[in-house]
Design a protein around this motif. Structure first.
Motif, PDB file in Angstrom:
ATOM      1  N   ASP A   1       1.625  -5.708   9.446  1.00  0.00           N
ATOM      2  CA  ASP A   1       0.596  -6.603   8.916  1.00  0.00           C
ATOM      3  C   ASP A   1       0.721  -6.667   7.393  1.00  0.00           C
ATOM      4  OD1 ASP A   1      -1.296  -8.297   9.896  1.00  0.00           O
ATOM      5  OD2 ASP A   1      -2.587  -6.709  10.698  1.00  0.00           O
ATOM      6  N   PRO A   2       1.643  -7.483   6.881  1.00  0.00           N
ATOM      7  CA  PRO A   2       1.780  -7.528   5.417  1.00  0.00           C
ATOM      8  C   PRO A   2       0.524  -8.072   4.723  1.00  0.00           C
ATOM      9  CG  PRO A   2       3.732  -8.431   6.486  1.00  0.00           C
ATOM     10  CD  PRO A   2       2.694  -8.260   7.551  1.00  0.00           C
ATOM     11  N   TYR A   3      -0.370  -8.726   5.493  1.00  0.00           N
ATOM     12  CA  TYR A   3      -1.647  -9.191   4.939  1.00  0.00           C
ATOM     13  C   TYR A   3      -2.723  -8.409   5.698  1.00  0.00           C
ATOM     14  CZ  TYR A   3      -5.366 -12.562   3.707  1.00  0.00           C
ATOM     15  OH  TYR A   3      -6.519 -13.171   3.242  1.00  0.00           O
ATOM     16  N   ALA A   4      -3.051  -7.243   5.176  1.00  0.00           N
ATOM     17  CA  ALA A   4      -3.896  -6.311   5.914  1.00  0.00           C
ATOM     18  C   ALA A   4      -5.377  -6.633   5.720  1.00  0.00           C
ATOM     19  CB  ALA A   4      -3.605  -4.895   5.420  1.00  0.00           C
ATOM     20  N   ALA A   5      -6.222  -5.928   6.461  1.00  0.00           N
ATOM     21  CA  ALA A   5      -7.670  -6.081   6.280  1.00  0.00           C
ATOM     22  C   ALA A   5      -8.037  -5.715   4.842  1.00  0.00           C
ATOM     23  CB  ALA A   5      -8.393  -5.171   7.263  1.00  0.00           C
TER      24      ALA A   5
ATOM     25  N   TYR B   1      -9.825  -7.210  -8.731  1.00  0.00           N
ATOM     26  CA  TYR B   1      -9.243  -6.144  -9.549  1.00  0.00           C
ATOM     27  C   TYR B   1      -9.085  -4.829  -8.768  1.00  0.00           C
ATOM     28  CZ  TYR B   1      -8.635  -3.063 -13.589  1.00  0.00           C
ATOM     29  OH  TYR B   1      -8.160  -2.145 -14.475  1.00  0.00           O
ATOM     30  N   LEU B   2      -7.901  -4.316  -8.763  1.00  0.00           N
ATOM     31  CA  LEU B   2      -7.535  -3.046  -8.109  1.00  0.00           C
ATOM     32  C   LEU B   2      -7.668  -3.093  -6.585  1.00  0.00           C
ATOM     33  CD1 LEU B   2      -8.941  -0.324 -10.545  1.00  0.00           C
ATOM     34  CD2 LEU B   2      -6.622  -1.224 -10.378  1.00  0.00           C
ATOM     35  N   CYS B   3      -7.711  -4.280  -6.009  1.00  0.00           N
ATOM     36  CA  CYS B   3      -7.841  -4.379  -4.550  1.00  0.00           C
ATOM     37  C   CYS B   3      -6.981  -5.541  -4.067  1.00  0.00           C
ATOM     38  CB  CYS B   3      -9.306  -4.618  -4.202  1.00  0.00           C
ATOM     39  SG  CYS B   3      -9.563  -5.040  -2.476  1.00  0.00           S
ATOM     40  N   THR B   4      -6.131  -5.307  -3.077  1.00  0.00           N
ATOM     41  CA  THR B   4      -5.318  -6.397  -2.546  1.00  0.00           C
ATOM     42  C   THR B   4      -5.029  -6.148  -1.067  1.00  0.00           C
ATOM     43  OG1 THR B   4      -3.123  -7.407  -2.578  1.00  0.00           O
ATOM     44  CG2 THR B   4      -3.266  -5.203  -3.455  1.00  0.00           C
ATOM     45  N   PRO B   5      -4.978  -7.204  -0.255  1.00  0.00           N
ATOM     46  CA  PRO B   5      -4.630  -7.008   1.153  1.00  0.00           C
ATOM     47  C   PRO B   5      -3.119  -6.977   1.394  1.00  0.00           C
ATOM     48  CG  PRO B   5      -5.271  -9.275   0.791  1.00  0.00           C
ATOM     49  CD  PRO B   5      -5.411  -8.580  -0.527  1.00  0.00           C
ATOM     50  N   TYR B   6      -2.301  -7.204   0.354  1.00  0.00           N
ATOM     51  CA  TYR B   6      -0.854  -7.328   0.590  1.00  0.00           C
ATOM     52  C   TYR B   6      -0.177  -5.966   0.635  1.00  0.00           C
ATOM     53  CZ  TYR B   6      -1.752 -12.144  -0.686  1.00  0.00           C
ATOM     54  OH  TYR B   6      -2.267 -13.413  -0.742  1.00  0.00           O
ATOM     55  N   THR B   7       0.705  -5.815   1.632  1.00  0.00           N
ATOM     56  CA  THR B   7       1.549  -4.621   1.656  1.00  0.00           C
ATOM     57  C   THR B   7       2.998  -5.021   1.335  1.00  0.00           C
ATOM     58  OG1 THR B   7       1.997  -4.804   4.022  1.00  0.00           O
ATOM     59  CG2 THR B   7       0.064  -3.511   3.377  1.00  0.00           C
ATOM     60  N   VAL B   8       3.184  -6.242   0.827  1.00  0.00           N
ATOM     61  CA  VAL B   8       4.495  -6.701   0.345  1.00  0.00           C
ATOM     62  C   VAL B   8       4.288  -7.202  -1.090  1.00  0.00           C
ATOM     63  CG1 VAL B   8       5.415  -7.351   2.606  1.00  0.00           C
ATOM     64  CG2 VAL B   8       4.065  -9.024   1.316  1.00  0.00           C
ATOM     65  N   PRO B   9       5.393  -7.320  -1.864  1.00  0.00           N
ATOM     66  CA  PRO B   9       5.208  -7.813  -3.244  1.00  0.00           C
ATOM     67  C   PRO B   9       4.625  -9.223  -3.246  1.00  0.00           C
ATOM     68  CG  PRO B   9       7.411  -6.882  -2.945  1.00  0.00           C
ATOM     69  CD  PRO B   9       6.789  -6.952  -1.581  1.00  0.00           C
ATOM     70  N   TRP B  10       3.663  -9.429  -4.120  1.00  0.00           N
ATOM     71  CA  TRP B  10       2.959 -10.720  -4.204  1.00  0.00           C
ATOM     72  C   TRP B  10       2.759 -11.063  -5.672  1.00  0.00           C
ATOM     73  CZ3 TRP B  10      -1.699 -11.538  -6.717  1.00  0.00           C
ATOM     74  CH2 TRP B  10      -2.282 -12.808  -6.541  1.00  0.00           C
ATOM     75  N   ALA B  11       2.818 -12.348  -6.010  1.00  0.00           N
ATOM     76  CA  ALA B  11       2.555 -12.756  -7.395  1.00  0.00           C
ATOM     77  C   ALA B  11       1.717 -14.017  -7.411  1.00  0.00           C
ATOM     78  CB  ALA B  11       3.874 -13.028  -8.126  1.00  0.00           C
ATOM     79  N   HIS B  12       0.822 -14.066  -8.378  1.00  0.00           N
ATOM     80  CA  HIS B  12       0.045 -15.284  -8.597  1.00  0.00           C
ATOM     81  C   HIS B  12       0.816 -16.206  -9.530  1.00  0.00           C
ATOM     82  CE1 HIS B  12      -2.937 -17.359 -11.368  1.00  0.00           C
ATOM     83  NE2 HIS B  12      -3.030 -17.996 -10.234  1.00  0.00           N
ATOM     84  N   THR B  13       0.738 -17.527  -9.279  1.00  0.00           N
ATOM     85  CA  THR B  13       1.327 -18.490 -10.216  1.00  0.00           C
ATOM     86  C   THR B  13       0.238 -19.469 -10.638  1.00  0.00           C
ATOM     87  OG1 THR B  13       1.890 -20.433  -8.862  1.00  0.00           O
ATOM     88  CG2 THR B  13       3.279 -18.490  -8.586  1.00  0.00           C
TER      89      THR B  13
END
Ligand SMILES: Cc1ncc(C[n+]2csc(CCOP(=O)(O)OP(=O)(O)O)c2C)c(N)n1
Ligand code: SF4
Ligand SMILES: [Mg+2]
Length: 353
Positions: free
Chosen positions: A30-34, A75-87
């Motif tokens: 689940d690269p986009y976790a709870a 801030y300091l919280c993300t559901p991603y378990t893979v590298p992610w970037a905002h554009t």
């Protein structure tokens, strides 16, 4: 010394009869976790989860500004378990091109061991069909090896539900209110984004899908990633807050929009240069779809008839017969105000199946 760029092939899931209820071989990863903070029933969040399950852990993701950036990157919280970037909202295409070109170069020079990762961007409709259209079109045209996805909630949701080019005719938004002067709300038809992308970039894999068909969504994600070169996926994703419907009906809407002829599901094969259209087993009047959503509650008989006429032209375009009963509904005299129309009540097909 130049190193070979080794690419991966993701296996496709069995499709037959599998899109409705049960997915025994759904990937456990689940690269986009709870832990995200989108609204209950958020269609884009469902799409993000299934796309990233299909892509797997060897994936890098970009996300232009929109709900799916803001709600997923507290801030300091993300559901991603893979590298992610905002554009920035306009740069999803150019940023993702850069990632793709960068990985190719690093692997060729021996600075990254490979294999080539799954590279994708998921942009909202405001980004993909409007503010960032140029950068995505450029990336598709240059044929960077990545998957460019538009999650389409048919509005600029994050800034307060403003109209976007994909907002449907008569869809009420804060920039298309209905009133005496303009009783239908939005006057223009939606931009046909996916057809634009397929016709304009004939060397790319292009497909449409909805959150109503999870296996289709996951397989088209994998086909887009397996395609060597650029691919574009347009996914219909209801926005519970902007469209005003019962939160449990997101997936149901994803099927009804197809069954009412308002969002054709198809795939474009760049080798053959042909389209393959999905023909749904059920054809409904548009009222079955419209009446589930508050954003259409103001529609008058002539607006409903106009929408039925658009749906009927879509049926013809995808090679399906239009039943006489649906042709008759192009006549405003056959309708009442939408809020007074009878329609087929939604059932939650996922429960108890
Ligand atoms: C150049 C620019 N203009 C406007 C904005 C303000 N803005 C931030 S999010 C957003 C809505 C984006 O809509 P969409 O791409 O459809 O994503 P959604 O919010 O619907 O998920 C807007 C207009 C911005 N960040 N950058
Ligand atoms: S406003 Fe819409 S798109 Fe944004 S998080 Fe809520 S349901 Fe999702
Ligand atoms: Mg949007």
């Amino acid at each position: 010394m130049t190193h070979e760029v080794v690419r991966q092939t993701l296996p496709l899931l069995e499709e037959d009869g599998r899109d409705l209820y049960y997915l025994p071989d759904l990937p456990e990863e689940d690269p986009y976790a709870a832990g995200h903070r989108t609204c209950a029933g958020c269609g884009p969040a469902i799409q993000y989860r299934w796309v990233l399950k299909a892509a797997g852990q060897d994936t890098v993701v970009a996300g232009p500004t929109g709900c799916m950036y803001v709600a997923n990157s507290t801030y300091l919280c993300t559901p991603y378990t893979v590298p992610w970037a905002h554009t920035p909202i306009a740069s999803g295409g150019s940023f993702t091109s850069g990632m793709a070109a960068g990985y190719e170069a690093m692997i060729r020079k021996g600075r990254y061991p490979g294999p080539y990762p799954n590279i994708l961007v998921m942009a909202g409709d405001g980004s993909a069909s409007d503010i960032g259209l140029g950068s995505i079109s450029g990336a598709l045209y240059r044929n960077h090896d990545a998957l460019f996805i538009c999650y389409d909630n048919e509005c600029y949701a994050n800034t307060g539900i403003q109209t976007s080019p994909t907002t449907p005719y008569a869809g009420m938004t804060t920039f298309t209110p209905f009133g005496k002067a303009i009783p239908e709300g939005k006057k223009l038809p939606p931009k046909n984004l996916a057809k634009m992308m397929a016709e304009g970039h004939p060397h790319c894999y292009v497909a449409t899908t909805t959150v109503g068909y999870p296996v289709d969504l996951m397989n088209k994600t994998r086909k887009g990633l397996n395609h060597v070169g650029a691919a574009f996926l347009h996914c219909y994703t209801p926005c519970q807050k902007g469209w005003v419907y019962q939160t449990s009906m997101t997936v149901e809407l994803g099927r009804r929009v197809v069954e009412s002829g308002l969002f054709p599901v198809w795939e474009y094969d760049p080798q053959e240069r042909t389209y393959r259209y999905f023909h749904p087993p059920v054809q409904r009047p548009v009222t079955d779809y419209l009446a589930m959503q508050g954003r259409f509650g103001h529609m008058l008989p002539e607006h409903v008839a106009t929408t039925q006429a658009s749906a009927n032209r879509n049926w013809e375009a995808i090679g399906m017969d239009v039943p006489q009963a649906l042709r008759d509904l192009e006549d405003p005299a056959r309708h009442q105000r939408l809020k007074d129309e009878e329609y087929s009540m939604p059932i939650n097909r996922g429960v108890g199946a």
